[in-house]
Design an enzyme around this catalytic site. Structure first.
Site: not given
Length: 264
Positions: A50, A52, A202
């Site tokens: 999933r 972002d 990230r």
């Protein structure tokens, strides 16, 4: 209902992420809308990851159940027709068994993060990389990255709203590649694991950037990991440079010759 798996490529810039949302554009929503043009009233599709908002994919994998017995090549071409003009493409399609699940059958996932160091603005790849104006050193970043390989409690590198049951993950690979680009350098971070926490990649790349810039010594990344505290993490970098590149399955549903128009 026959089950099919799709390998999907997309530019995540205009989307709120993979997951369908009622009031925002999503990749899942666009793909499901294309499927509905072929067979209305289908169940929701599932994906390997999933991603972002703003995150891209070169090898997202999803599966769907259809009523019609489609030729996989024809299905991919039909979907690509209805996906236009969205920056989403089905690059491969295969028939799979009912026990295949794009998310739960995946044995590992691979991500790529692209970071460009140069002062001139990006033109052709704007929105596709993270750009910083200062130079970075690869060697200290790779030294710091070594502390993150293996099984660890990654609480420091997970989003506060992460819904994973456990912060313990095994990071199998974290390699940093450096290559010249016009006006600067590009650093490519290659990460491989069975699964990742929300914002883990990230958070890691944003922290390693501080090391490469000389603001952090490599040992501070080890200390941050051991702190198991989100406050010890470096900056979370923007989504523009992140790509889901691969999801691995055994057997590989796409391991066959790719059909072309010449085969018609």
């Amino acid at each position: 209902m026959p089950r099919y798996t799709l390998k999907i490529e997309y530019d995540g810039t205009p989307f709120s992420g993979w997951q369908r949302q009622a009031d925002r554009p999503s990749v899942q929503g666009v793909v499901e809308a294309a499927l509905a043009r072929l067979e209305p009233g289908l169940p929701a599709i599932a994906a390997a990851g999933r991603t972002d908002a703003g995150v891209h994919a070169l090898g997202q994998v999803a599966h769907c159940d259809l009523r019609k017995d489609w030729d996989p090549f024809r299905l991919a071409q039909a979907l690509n027709y209805h996906l236009r003009p969205a920056p989403v493409a089905v690059v491969d399609c295969a028939r799979v068994g009912d026990d295949f699940h794009a998310r739960f059958s995946a044995l590992e996932r691979r991500y790529l993060f692209r970071l460009v160091t140069r002062r001139a603005p990006m033109t052709h790849e704007r929105g596709l990389v993270w750009q910083v104006p200062h130079p970075l050193e690869r060697a200290p970043m790779q030294e710091a990255a070594a502390h993150l390989i293996g099984q660890h409690d990654f609480t420091t590198f997970r989003a506060a709203l992460c819904q994973a049951k456990s912060p313990v993950k095994t990071l199998d690979t974290l390699e940093i590649e450096e290559r010249a680009c016009p006006g600067g350098q590009e650093f490519r971070f290659h990460l491989r694991a069975r699964s990742f926490l929300h914002n883990q990649v990230r958070s890691i790349v944003g922290t390693l950037e501080r090391v490469g810039a000389g603001a952090w010594p490599p040992e501070r990344v080890r200390d941050a990991l051991l702190a198991r505290d989100r406050a010890a993490c470096g900056p979370v970098c923007p989504p523009s440079g992140l790509y889901l590149t691969h999801a691995r399955y055994d057997p590989d549903p796409f391991a066959r010759p790719v059909r072309t128009d010449a085969d018609n």
